[in-house]
Design a protein around this motif. Structure first.
Motif, short mmCIF file in Angstrom:
data_model
loop_
_atom_site.label_atom_id
_atom_site.label_comp_id
_atom_site.label_asym_id
_atom_site.label_seq_id
_atom_site.Cartn_x
_atom_site.Cartn_y
_atom_site.Cartn_z
N MET C 1 53.96 19.87 48.46
CA MET C 1 54.23 18.73 49.33
C MET C 1 54.59 17.50 48.51
O MET C 1 55.53 16.78 48.81
N LYS C 2 53.78 17.24 47.45
CA LYS C 2 54.04 16.09 46.60
C LYS C 2 55.39 16.25 45.90
O LYS C 2 56.17 15.29 45.78
N ALA C 3 55.67 17.49 45.50
CA ALA C 3 56.94 17.75 44.82
C ALA C 3 58.11 17.53 45.77
O ALA C 3 59.15 16.99 45.36
N LEU C 4 57.92 17.90 47.03
CA LEU C 4 58.99 17.67 48.02
C LEU C 4 59.25 16.18 48.17
O LEU C 4 60.41 15.72 48.19
N ALA C 5 58.18 15.39 48.25
CA ALA C 5 58.35 13.94 48.37
C ALA C 5 59.06 13.39 47.15
O ALA C 5 59.94 12.52 47.26
N PHE C 6 58.70 13.89 45.98
CA PHE C 6 59.33 13.46 44.73
C PHE C 6 60.82 13.78 44.76
O PHE C 6 61.66 12.95 44.38
N MET C 8 62.65 14.07 47.43
CA MET C 8 63.27 13.11 48.36
C MET C 8 63.55 11.78 47.68
O MET C 8 64.61 11.17 47.84
N VAL C 9 62.56 11.31 46.91
CA VAL C 9 62.71 10.03 46.22
C VAL C 9 63.88 10.11 45.25
O VAL C 9 64.72 9.18 45.16
N LEU C 10 63.99 11.22 44.53
CA LEU C 10 65.11 11.39 43.61
C LEU C 10 66.44 11.37 44.35
O LEU C 10 67.41 10.74 43.90
N ALA C 11 66.48 12.03 45.51
CA ALA C 11 67.73 12.07 46.28
C ALA C 11 68.10 10.67 46.76
O ALA C 11 69.27 10.26 46.70
N THR C 12 67.10 9.90 47.21
CA THR C 12 67.37 8.53 47.67
C THR C 12 67.87 7.66 46.52
O THR C 12 68.78 6.84 46.68
N LEU C 13 67.28 7.87 45.35
CA LEU C 13 67.69 7.12 44.17
C LEU C 13 69.15 7.41 43.85
O LEU C 13 69.94 6.50 43.57
N TRP C 14 69.50 8.70 43.93
CA TRP C 14 70.89 9.11 43.69
C TRP C 14 71.81 8.44 44.71
O TRP C 14 72.90 7.96 44.38
N THR C 22 77.13 8.61 51.71
CA THR C 22 77.31 9.49 52.87
C THR C 22 76.19 10.52 52.88
O THR C 22 75.37 10.59 51.96
N THR C 23 76.19 11.31 53.96
CA THR C 23 75.16 12.35 54.07
C THR C 23 75.32 13.37 52.96
O THR C 23 74.33 13.89 52.43
N ALA C 24 76.58 13.66 52.61
CA ALA C 24 76.83 14.65 51.56
C ALA C 24 76.22 14.18 50.24
O ALA C 24 75.66 14.98 49.48
N ASP C 25 76.30 12.85 49.97
CA ASP C 25 75.72 12.32 48.74
C ASP C 25 74.23 12.59 48.66
O ASP C 25 73.69 12.93 47.62
N PHE C 26 73.57 12.43 49.81
CA PHE C 26 72.13 12.69 49.83
C PHE C 26 71.83 14.12 49.45
O PHE C 26 70.94 14.40 48.65
N PHE C 27 72.64 15.05 49.99
CA PHE C 27 72.36 16.45 49.69
C PHE C 27 72.69 16.78 48.24
O PHE C 27 71.98 17.57 47.60
N ILE C 28 73.75 16.14 47.69
CA ILE C 28 74.03 16.35 46.27
C ILE C 28 72.86 15.87 45.44
O ILE C 28 72.39 16.55 44.51
N GLY C 29 72.34 14.69 45.78
CA GLY C 29 71.19 14.17 45.06
C GLY C 29 69.98 15.07 45.19
O GLY C 29 69.24 15.30 44.23
N PHE C 30 69.82 15.63 46.39
CA PHE C 30 68.68 16.52 46.61
C PHE C 30 68.80 17.76 45.74
O PHE C 30 67.83 18.19 45.10
N ALA C 31 70.02 18.32 45.67
CA ALA C 31 70.23 19.52 44.87
C ALA C 31 70.00 19.22 43.39
O ALA C 31 69.34 19.99 42.67
N LEU C 32 70.52 18.06 42.93
CA LEU C 32 70.33 17.71 41.52
C LEU C 32 68.85 17.51 41.21
O LEU C 32 68.33 17.97 40.19
N GLY C 33 68.16 16.82 42.14
CA GLY C 33 66.73 16.62 41.94
C GLY C 33 65.97 17.93 41.92
O GLY C 33 65.05 18.13 41.12
N PHE C 34 66.40 18.85 42.77
CA PHE C 34 65.75 20.16 42.79
C PHE C 34 65.95 20.89 41.48
O PHE C 34 65.01 21.46 40.91
#
Lengths: 108, 113, 158
Positions: C1-6, C8-14, C22-34
């Motif tokens: 759970m904590k890792a998921l929040a982390f 998310m924070v990385l994706a928002t930072l991206w 855009t929404t696509a940017d968020f998902f790119i950030g999410f994938a990179l953070g993952f």
């Protein structure tokens, strides 16, 4: 292209509503009617979505949400009402298999 | 391309809703009918709303349509389950298969059912 | 759970650092953070987050396949076969070793997979009553639920 698909989809959903009405009229038990009602509500939600595609507006999304909520809540209300009022059939779980006779007579 | 995909999704969804309705009329008792409504109805409305989403574009429709999608997909099986639960609790009349399956059928298809 | 929040924070930072939002940017950030989190999972103390995410993907795909299969089965039954081919009956399925959340997800999945619907959950959460369209072989039905739904679900939650 999409206009043709829309008309065809409208036709299919109208047929679905008509079949649901058949079950609503014929349904031997109350539960059949509730299922039919639920399916009709689903098809109406589908029709609203089709209208939204036809006129290319996102404004009908609220209507989609409202109708789906209405259908679900009314199903739940019916079921809870019947849970209290519908008499249970007294016979045991292990009734003898009734041969080839389909769908015994409905409870009153 | 988008238009084609959207048209395909809308048609698929509508035909699965129709399939649920046919099942509602053709299957023999409440519990079997709830199978058809739960499965085909869910897939049908899922495909229709997905088609709407594709057609409108992510930016215009956005999260509201995802909300509608999630709501429909969770509540249709729940409603079917509630109906099945009531039919089970009240011990409503169930359709029973005839005892001996007709022998010519199983001989023709070569399978036990 | 904590890792998921982390994540998310990385994706928002991206999202904040990228030139377009855009929404696509968020998902790119999410994938990179993952990717970052799974590369440095030993250092960052994210536990088994990558394994769980993979299990979620596998469970979702397997469930989707089952769901489509269920619809094709319903279509075949409704359109081409008569009701005489049905053998509907109730089957009992033991869920004593699952938590309540797992029972919730499992019964939802059972309702949407071929030929089975959950009609009742016992009050003590130890067994489900399943209505099956073809209940000639209850043991095979239970085994199918075990291998197709329960094991992927347990890999996800435990």
């Amino acid at each position: 292209m999409i206009a043709l698909a829309l008309q065809l989809a409208f036709l299919l959903l109208t047929l679905a509503v008509l079949l649901g009405l058949v079950r609503l009229v014929r349904g031997p038990t109350v539960l059949d009617r509730i299922l039919a009602f639920d399916l009709i509500a689903t098809s109406i939600v589908g029709m609203i979505a089709l209208l939204s595609v036809k006129w290319r507006t996102p404004l009908y999304l609220e209507l989609v949400l409202l109708f789906s909520l209405l259908g679900f809540v009314s199903t739940v209300a019916f079921v809870f009402h019947l849970h209290r009022t519908l008499p249970a059939r007294p016979s045991a779980r292990e009734e003898p298999p009734s041969g080839a006779a389909p769908a015994p007579s409905p409870p009153p | 391309m988008t238009e084609l995909l959207s048209a395909l999704l809308l048609l698929t969804g509508a035909s699965f809703v129709l399939l649920a309705a046919i099942g509602l009329v053709r299957l023999p008792d409440v519990l079997c009918r709830s199978h058809a409504v739960a499965k085909a109805g869910t897939l049908g409305i899922f495909a229709i709303l997905l088609g709407l989403w594709v057609e409108l574009g992510v930016a215009a429709a956005g999260l509201k349509i995802l909300l509608a999608l999630a709501f429909q997909v969770t509540t249709i099986p729940a409603a079917a389950h509630l109906v099945g639960l009531l039919a089970w609790q009240k011990n409503l009349p169930r359709w029973r298969a005839p005892q001996a399956p007709p022998p010519d059928r199983s001989a023709r298809t070569g399978r036990p059912h | 759970m904590k890792a998921l929040a982390f994540n998310m924070v990385l994706a928002t930072l991206w999202l904040l650092l990228s030139p377009t939002r855009t929404t696509a940017d968020f998902f790119i950030g999410f994938a990179l953070g993952f990717a970052g989190l799974s590369l440095f999972s030993a250092v960052l103390d994210t536990g088994d987050y990558p394994r769980r995410a993979l299990a979620l993907g596998r469970f979702g795909l397997g469930f989707l396949r089952e769901f489509l299969h269920a619809n094709l089965t319903v279509a075949a039954q409704v359109l081409f076969r008569s009701a005489r081919a049905l053998r509907p009956d109730f089957v009992r399925y033991e869920v004593a070793d699952l938590t309540r959340g797992e029972i919730l997800v499992l019964s939802y999945c059972i309702t949407l997979t071929p030929g089975t619907t959950v009609v009742h959950i016992a009050e003590d959460f130890r067994a489900l009553t399943i209505h099956a369209l073809d209940a000639r072989d209850p043991a095979a039905l239970r085994r199918a639920i075990d291998t197709r739904l329960k094991e992927p679900l347990l890999r996800l939650t435990r």
